[in-house]
Enzyme design. Structure first.
Site, short mmCIF file in Angstrom:
data_model
loop_
_atom_site.label_atom_id
_atom_site.label_comp_id
_atom_site.label_asym_id
_atom_site.label_seq_id
_atom_site.Cartn_x
_atom_site.Cartn_y
_atom_site.Cartn_z
N ARG A 1 -8.36 7.60 -3.03
CA ARG A 1 -9.10 7.95 -1.81
C ARG A 1 -8.74 9.37 -1.35
NH1 ARG A 1 -9.02 4.22 3.53
NH2 ARG A 1 -6.79 4.70 3.62
N ARG B 1 1.99 -1.29 3.74
CA ARG B 1 0.80 -1.61 4.55
C ARG B 1 0.26 -2.99 4.21
NH1 ARG B 1 -2.73 3.33 3.15
NH2 ARG B 1 -4.29 2.52 4.58
N LYS C 1 -13.36 -0.54 5.61
CA LYS C 1 -13.70 -0.68 7.03
C LYS C 1 -14.22 0.64 7.62
CE LYS C 1 -9.61 -2.14 8.45
NZ LYS C 1 -8.84 -2.09 7.19
N ARG D 1 -4.78 -5.74 15.17
CA ARG D 1 -4.06 -5.95 13.92
C ARG D 1 -2.93 -6.96 14.11
NH1 ARG D 1 -5.29 -0.57 11.55
NH2 ARG D 1 -4.60 -0.47 9.39
N ARG E 1 -4.23 10.97 2.37
CA ARG E 1 -3.42 10.55 3.51
C ARG E 1 -2.00 10.26 3.04
NH1 ARG E 1 -6.72 5.90 6.64
NH2 ARG E 1 -4.64 5.02 6.59
#
Ligand code: AMP
Length: 222
Positions: free
Chosen positions: A135, A179, A21, A96, A168
């Site tokens: 990531r 998550r 996203k 969300r 992160r």
């Protein structure tokens, strides 16, 4: 021009964490000239600056849990009041929950606008775990890299500004699981919610980023 026309560029990116996203939002908003509003980025900024909002949100974020609707709704309400949002905006990571979706509906109605255009970026769970684990983010410009599929030119530093890339805290395995659980329980129901309003477009997020961006631009410009 009617109110609906003025809001043609209210776009929402749905999709699980790791669907791409943020990457797509950066590409698309550059092309469309509207602001990219990522609630994750706004929250991280607050955490970094140790604001009262950031102090409330920090522990939830590190565990991979959702921050309360009250906090996030207030933050988005404030952000959408800024003048750069007048021609439209792209929301990445908001709404969300169903409550957030209702607040967004209300915010758009206050401007005389209808439902936003919603794009669901679909991706398999195996791919998500693979992507999030590798990531890395530039702490200065927020550019996202993947050590496997999109590595930086020089080891672990940003191509654009040379800053050392970071992982992160919520991209670690334990938080990723949390998550995904939060996504399934609270965000996935929004797919049906927007489908029922005839505002949902499904886009396959399991392809090269440029291909996805091309399709997204087509969908949004239609
Ligand atoms: P993201 O960068 O979108 O993956 O968001 C990172 C984290 O910020 C999430 O795991 C949540 O803890 C928090 N967060 C971001 N957006 C929201 C939202 N709309 N509602 C609740 N929590 C959020």
């Amino acid at each position: 021009m009617s109110g609906e026309d003025r809001c043609l560029r209210a776009v929402v990116f749905l999709g699980p964490p790791g669907a791409g996203k943020g990457t797509q939002a950066r590409l698309i908003t550059r092309a469309l000239g509207i602001p990219h509003i990522s609630t994750g980025d706004l929250l991280r900024e607050n955490v970094e600056n140790r604001t009262p909002l950031g102090l409330t949100a920090k522990a939830f974020m590190e565990r991979g849990e959702l921050v309360s609707d009250e906090v996030v709704n207030g933050m988005v309400r404030e952000r959408l009041r800024q003048p750069d949002c007048e021609p439209g905006f792209l929301l990445d990571g908001f709404p969300r929950t169903l409550r957030q979706a209702e607040v967004l509906k209300e915010l758009l109605r206050e401007r005389g606008c209808g439902a936003p255009l919603v794009v669901n970026l679909g991706i398999s769970y195996t791919e998500i775990v693979k992507r999030l684990g590798s990531r890395r983010i530039c702490p200065v410009c927020q550019r996202t890299y993947n050590l496997v599929s999109q590595p930086p030119l020089n080891d672990n530093v940003c191509d654009d500004d040379g800053a050392v890339l970071q992982q992160r805290p919520d991209d670690r395995e334990e938080a990723i699981r949390e998550r995904l659980t939060a996504y399934e329980a609270r965000t996935a129901p929004l797919i049906e919610y927007y489908k029922a309003q005839g505002r949902l477009h499904e886009v396959n997020g399991d392809r090269r980023p440029e291909k996805i961006a091309e399709e997204l631009l087509q969908v949004i410009r239609q």
